[in-house]
Write a protein that holds these residues in place. Structure first.
Motif, short mmCIF file in Angstrom:
data_model
loop_
_atom_site.label_atom_id
_atom_site.label_comp_id
_atom_site.label_asym_id
_atom_site.label_seq_id
_atom_site.Cartn_x
_atom_site.Cartn_y
_atom_site.Cartn_z
N GLU A 24 44.34 36.26 36.40
CA GLU A 24 44.93 37.27 37.27
C GLU A 24 43.89 38.00 38.12
OE1 GLU A 24 48.24 37.79 37.70
OE2 GLU A 24 48.38 36.00 36.44
N ILE B 17 41.62 39.04 40.99
CA ILE B 17 41.72 38.87 42.44
C ILE B 17 40.31 38.94 43.04
CG2 ILE B 17 42.72 39.78 44.58
CD1 ILE B 17 44.74 41.19 42.43
N ILE C 286 41.50 43.74 39.43
CA ILE C 286 42.81 43.39 38.91
C ILE C 286 43.83 44.40 39.44
CG2 ILE C 286 42.32 42.03 36.84
CD1 ILE C 286 42.45 44.69 35.29
N VAL D 39 49.15 36.20 46.26
CA VAL D 39 49.41 36.14 44.82
C VAL D 39 49.29 34.71 44.29
CG1 VAL D 39 50.83 38.25 44.77
CG2 VAL D 39 51.92 36.03 45.19
N ARG E 205 35.56 41.65 42.39
CA ARG E 205 36.64 41.23 41.47
C ARG E 205 37.46 42.44 41.07
NH1 ARG E 205 33.90 40.25 37.09
NH2 ARG E 205 35.38 38.94 36.00
N ILE F 161 46.91 40.76 49.36
CA ILE F 161 46.58 39.85 48.26
C ILE F 161 47.49 38.64 48.35
CG2 ILE F 161 46.63 39.55 45.75
CD1 ILE F 161 46.06 42.63 45.59
N THR G 25 46.89 32.34 45.51
CA THR G 25 45.47 31.95 45.42
C THR G 25 44.61 33.04 44.78
OG1 THR G 25 44.99 32.89 47.59
CG2 THR G 25 45.69 30.59 47.54
N LYS G 26 45.18 34.24 44.62
CA LYS G 26 44.45 35.40 44.07
C LYS G 26 43.25 35.79 44.94
CE LYS G 26 47.00 35.55 40.29
NZ LYS G 26 48.07 34.67 40.81
N LYS G 27 43.43 35.56 46.24
CA LYS G 27 42.40 36.03 47.17
C LYS G 27 42.88 37.32 47.81
CE LYS G 27 41.19 32.52 50.05
NZ LYS G 27 40.35 31.96 51.13
#
Lengths: 147, 85
Positions: free
Chosen positions: A17, A19, A35, A117, A33, A115, A119-121
């Motif tokens: 999870e 990001i 969350i 969701v 990084r 964000i 690719t968590k970029k």
């Protein structure tokens, strides 16, 4: 699960999870990084907690959920950067400033945090629209949204 | 920092694909034109500064967490000073 202890308390999170903000946030370029933690019992608010520096966390809100007429206006290059394929993949947040005087609580709508969701970029961008500024007062809208 | 003198309508090329023109001059203001590819980000510096300053103010100080509880309390009743509520 991993754990971070911050001002928000003890947060357990799944490493999947996390990001990645390759460029950090403006003024926090060294933090990559984060969350995203939804606030308990409140669907409008959440937190962005840095994993690189436990001292750094932001209150965030989803402006589309409570600001009447709000629509996200961002440049195509930002969608491309985040590899957004559909609107559902995109979580758009506004960083909330909670000042001493709660009445002046505001959301930064000029610099939304996006964000992907899938690719968590993540990336903080500059809005294409100058309709909203960095200090958009939100308390009245929040009160209405809760009624 | 590289400093170049340019006259009105002259330009500077950066990286082959970015061109910066001096469009107009008045006594204390320069109008600048920029030709750049779509993926190049261009903003007035003040915009960056304002977002950066706001982020720094927003970074959650521990004593502000209490404020969130107060916001939730406010949400239950519309603020009195809001005529639309």
């Amino acid at each position: 699960m991993e754990v971070i202890v911050s001002h928000l308390g003890r947060i357990e999170y799944d490493p999947a999870e996390v990001i990645e903000f390759a460029e950090g946030l403006y003024g926090f370029e060294h933090l990559h990084r984060f969350i995203y933690v939804e606030a308990q019992g409140d669907s409008l608010f959440g937190f962005l907690q840095s994993l690189d520096d436990a001292q750094v966390a932001f209150v965030v809100a989803i402006p589309g959920k409570f600001i009447p007429g709000y629509s996200l206006a961002i440049f195509k290059k930002d969608y491309d950067y985040l590899d957004v394929r559909s609107r559902e993949e995109l979580l758009d947040l506004a960083i909330v400033t909670v000042p001493e005087n709660i009445e002046e609580t505001s959301a930064n709508l000029l610099g939304p945090v996006l964000i992907n969701v899938r690719t968590k970029k993540g990336r903080q961008v500059i809005s294409q629209s100058t309709e909203y500024g960095t200090k958009h007062r939100i308390l009245a809208d929040l009160a209405r949204a809760a009624v | 920092m590289l400093v170049l003198a340019r006259k009105k309508n002259q330009s500077i090329v950066i990286n082959d694909d970015i061109e910066i023109f001096v469009v107009d001059l008045s006594h204390d203001q320069v109008k600048i034109g920029i030709k750049a590819p779509q993926n190049v980000t261009i903003h007035r510096k003040e915009i960056y500064e304002s977002i950066k300053n706001e982020n720094v103010q927003a970074a959650l100080a521990p004593e502000r967490i209490k404020g969130l509880g107060e916001i939730k309390a406010v949400k239950k009743t519309p603020p009195k000073d809001d005529p639309k509520a």
